[in-house]
Design a protein around this motif. Structure first.
Motif, PDB file in Angstrom:
ATOM      1  N   GLU A 103      -6.126  -4.880   5.670  1.00  0.00           N
ATOM      2  CA  GLU A 103      -6.964  -5.213   4.524  1.00  0.00           C
ATOM      3  C   GLU A 103      -6.523  -6.546   3.932  1.00  0.00           C
ATOM      4  OE1 GLU A 103      -9.338  -2.991   3.384  1.00  0.00           O
ATOM      5  OE2 GLU A 103      -8.787  -1.319   4.682  1.00  0.00           O
ATOM      6  N   LYS A 104      -7.401  -7.183   3.145  1.00  0.00           N
ATOM      7  CA  LYS A 104      -7.064  -8.416   2.423  1.00  0.00           C
ATOM      8  C   LYS A 104      -7.429  -8.190   0.958  1.00  0.00           C
ATOM      9  CE  LYS A 104      -6.866 -12.621   4.005  1.00  0.00           C
ATOM     10  NZ  LYS A 104      -7.168 -13.922   4.593  1.00  0.00           N
ATOM     11  N   SER A 105      -6.466  -8.406   0.071  1.00  0.00           N
ATOM     12  CA  SER A 105      -6.649  -8.073  -1.343  1.00  0.00           C
ATOM     13  C   SER A 105      -7.491  -9.091  -2.104  1.00  0.00           C
ATOM     14  CB  SER A 105      -5.284  -7.952  -2.035  1.00  0.00           C
ATOM     15  OG  SER A 105      -4.680  -9.229  -2.145  1.00  0.00           O
ATOM     16  N   GLU A 106      -8.090  -8.599  -3.172  1.00  0.00           N
ATOM     17  CA  GLU A 106      -8.675  -9.417  -4.239  1.00  0.00           C
ATOM     18  C   GLU A 106      -7.685  -9.318  -5.403  1.00  0.00           C
ATOM     19  OE1 GLU A 106     -11.493 -11.133  -3.987  1.00  0.00           O
ATOM     20  OE2 GLU A 106     -11.873 -10.413  -1.955  1.00  0.00           O
ATOM     21  N   PHE A 137       3.426   1.268   1.810  1.00  0.00           N
ATOM     22  CA  PHE A 137       2.625   0.057   1.662  1.00  0.00           C
ATOM     23  C   PHE A 137       3.330  -1.066   2.399  1.00  0.00           C
ATOM     24  CE2 PHE A 137       2.100  -3.959  -0.700  1.00  0.00           C
ATOM     25  CZ  PHE A 137       0.719  -4.083  -0.717  1.00  0.00           C
ATOM     26  N   SER A 138       2.585  -1.813   3.210  1.00  0.00           N
ATOM     27  CA  SER A 138       3.139  -2.969   3.929  1.00  0.00           C
ATOM     28  C   SER A 138       2.379  -4.221   3.526  1.00  0.00           C
ATOM     29  CB  SER A 138       3.015  -2.773   5.445  1.00  0.00           C
ATOM     30  OG  SER A 138       3.778  -1.676   5.872  1.00  0.00           O
ATOM     31  N   ASN A 139       3.110  -5.278   3.184  1.00  0.00           N
ATOM     32  CA  ASN A 139       2.507  -6.546   2.764  1.00  0.00           C
ATOM     33  C   ASN A 139       2.997  -7.672   3.663  1.00  0.00           C
ATOM     34  OD1 ASN A 139       5.057  -5.905   1.300  1.00  0.00           O
ATOM     35  ND2 ASN A 139       4.841  -7.988   0.517  1.00  0.00           N
ATOM     36  N   ASP A 140       2.075  -8.573   4.045  1.00  0.00           N
ATOM     37  CA  ASP A 140       2.439  -9.695   4.912  1.00  0.00           C
ATOM     38  C   ASP A 140       2.887 -10.924   4.129  1.00  0.00           C
ATOM     39  OD1 ASP A 140       1.910  -8.218   7.191  1.00  0.00           O
ATOM     40  OD2 ASP A 140      -0.129  -8.975   7.393  1.00  0.00           O
ATOM     41  N   GLN A 141       2.473 -11.052   2.865  1.00  0.00           N
ATOM     42  CA  GLN A 141       2.865 -12.180   2.020  1.00  0.00           C
ATOM     43  C   GLN A 141       3.591 -11.647   0.782  1.00  0.00           C
ATOM     44  OE1 GLN A 141      -0.453 -11.621   2.820  1.00  0.00           O
ATOM     45  NE2 GLN A 141      -0.582 -13.033   4.540  1.00  0.00           N
ATOM     46  N   GLU A 142       4.340 -12.527   0.115  1.00  0.00           N
ATOM     47  CA  GLU A 142       4.974 -12.106  -1.141  1.00  0.00           C
ATOM     48  C   GLU A 142       3.869 -11.810  -2.145  1.00  0.00           C
ATOM     49  OE1 GLU A 142       5.944 -16.366  -3.266  1.00  0.00           O
ATOM     50  OE2 GLU A 142       7.560 -15.340  -2.217  1.00  0.00           O
ATOM     51  N   CYS A 143       4.125 -10.826  -2.997  1.00  0.00           N
ATOM     52  CA  CYS A 143       3.122 -10.425  -3.983  1.00  0.00           C
ATOM     53  C   CYS A 143       3.790  -9.621  -5.094  1.00  0.00           C
ATOM     54  CB  CYS A 143       2.012  -9.607  -3.331  1.00  0.00           C
ATOM     55  SG  CYS A 143       2.533  -8.008  -2.650  1.00  0.00           S
ATOM     56  N   HIS A 144       2.995  -9.292  -6.092  1.00  0.00           N
ATOM     57  CA  HIS A 144       3.406  -8.406  -7.178  1.00  0.00           C
ATOM     58  C   HIS A 144       2.504  -7.180  -7.141  1.00  0.00           C
ATOM     59  CE1 HIS A 144       4.873 -12.324  -8.498  1.00  0.00           C
ATOM     60  NE2 HIS A 144       5.810 -11.651  -9.157  1.00  0.00           N
ATOM     61  N   VAL A 145       3.091  -6.020  -7.384  1.00  0.00           N
ATOM     62  CA  VAL A 145       2.318  -4.784  -7.432  1.00  0.00           C
ATOM     63  C   VAL A 145       2.619  -4.052  -8.740  1.00  0.00           C
ATOM     64  CG1 VAL A 145       2.205  -4.543  -4.917  1.00  0.00           C
ATOM     65  CG2 VAL A 145       4.064  -3.435  -6.177  1.00  0.00           C
ATOM     66  N   ILE A 167      -2.453  -4.561  -6.436  1.00  0.00           N
ATOM     67  CA  ILE A 167      -1.902  -5.833  -5.972  1.00  0.00           C
ATOM     68  C   ILE A 167      -2.416  -6.917  -6.913  1.00  0.00           C
ATOM     69  CG2 ILE A 167      -1.746  -7.461  -4.055  1.00  0.00           C
ATOM     70  CD1 ILE A 167      -2.611  -5.102  -2.224  1.00  0.00           C
ATOM     71  N   SER A 168      -1.523  -7.692  -7.519  1.00  0.00           N
ATOM     72  CA  SER A 168      -1.913  -8.710  -8.501  1.00  0.00           C
ATOM     73  C   SER A 168      -2.653  -9.898  -7.877  1.00  0.00           C
ATOM     74  CB  SER A 168      -0.689  -9.233  -9.255  1.00  0.00           C
ATOM     75  OG  SER A 168      -0.048  -8.186  -9.953  1.00  0.00           O
ATOM     76  N   GLU A 169      -2.206 -10.355  -6.712  1.00  0.00           N
ATOM     77  CA  GLU A 169      -2.729 -11.577  -6.114  1.00  0.00           C
ATOM     78  C   GLU A 169      -3.876 -11.298  -5.138  1.00  0.00           C
ATOM     79  OE1 GLU A 169       1.447 -12.099  -7.345  1.00  0.00           O
ATOM     80  OE2 GLU A 169       0.536 -10.684  -5.961  1.00  0.00           O
ATOM     81  N   SER A 170      -4.720 -12.301  -4.951  1.00  0.00           N
ATOM     82  CA  SER A 170      -5.751 -12.222  -3.914  1.00  0.00           C
ATOM     83  C   SER A 170      -5.207 -12.822  -2.619  1.00  0.00           C
ATOM     84  CB  SER A 170      -7.016 -12.958  -4.356  1.00  0.00           C
ATOM     85  OG  SER A 170      -6.743 -14.316  -4.560  1.00  0.00           O
ATOM     86  N   GLY A 171      -5.813 -12.441  -1.503  1.00  0.00           N
ATOM     87  CA  GLY A 171      -5.441 -12.999  -0.215  1.00  0.00           C
ATOM     88  C   GLY A 171      -4.224 -12.381   0.444  1.00  0.00           C
ATOM     89  N   ILE A 172      -3.743 -11.247  -0.062  1.00  0.00           N
ATOM     90  CA  ILE A 172      -2.582 -10.566   0.523  1.00  0.00           C
ATOM     91  C   ILE A 172      -3.081  -9.619   1.617  1.00  0.00           C
ATOM     92  CG2 ILE A 172      -0.594  -9.053   0.076  1.00  0.00           C
ATOM     93  CD1 ILE A 172      -0.554 -11.849  -1.370  1.00  0.00           C
TER      94      ILE A 172
END
Length: 95
Positions: free
Chosen positions: A16-19, A43-51, A81-86
């Motif tokens: 998936e890709k976040s908004e 939960f697995s994330n490919d980029q740094e992010c805030h949750v 997920i706070s950021e988009s594009g994750i």
């Protein structure tokens, strides 16, 4: 003797890709009167992010760090997920 505490599993059908401020926990089926409550969650994330978990303050995750919890932790009803594009995926076991 073991006791079953769950009733099913749900997760990402694909990567998936976040908004921005995206809720990861999907809405329950229309026939349910309660929302999902995960007693196991990964939960697995490919980029740094805030949750934000269950409406709490944002938590920083390094790229690839991910997050997981089990039945010893507080159930998860919201995971944003706070950021988009994750790019991410998740898997949860629910009651």
């Amino acid at each position: 003797m073991t006791i079953q505490i769950g009733s099913g599993y749900i997760g990402s059908p694909n990567l998936e890709k976040s908004e921005a401020n995206q809720e990861v926990v999907p809405p329950p089926p229309q026939t349910w009167t309660m929302k999902y409550s995960f007693y196991k969650f990964s939960f697995s994330n490919d980029q740094e992010c805030h949750v934000s978990i269950n409406g709490g303050d944002p938590i920083y995750l390094r790229a690839g760090q991910g997050f997981q919890m089990d039945a010893h932790d507080s159930p998860i009803t919201s995971f944003k997920i706070s950021e988009s594009g994750i790019t991410y995926n998740f898997l949860g076991a629910h009651k």
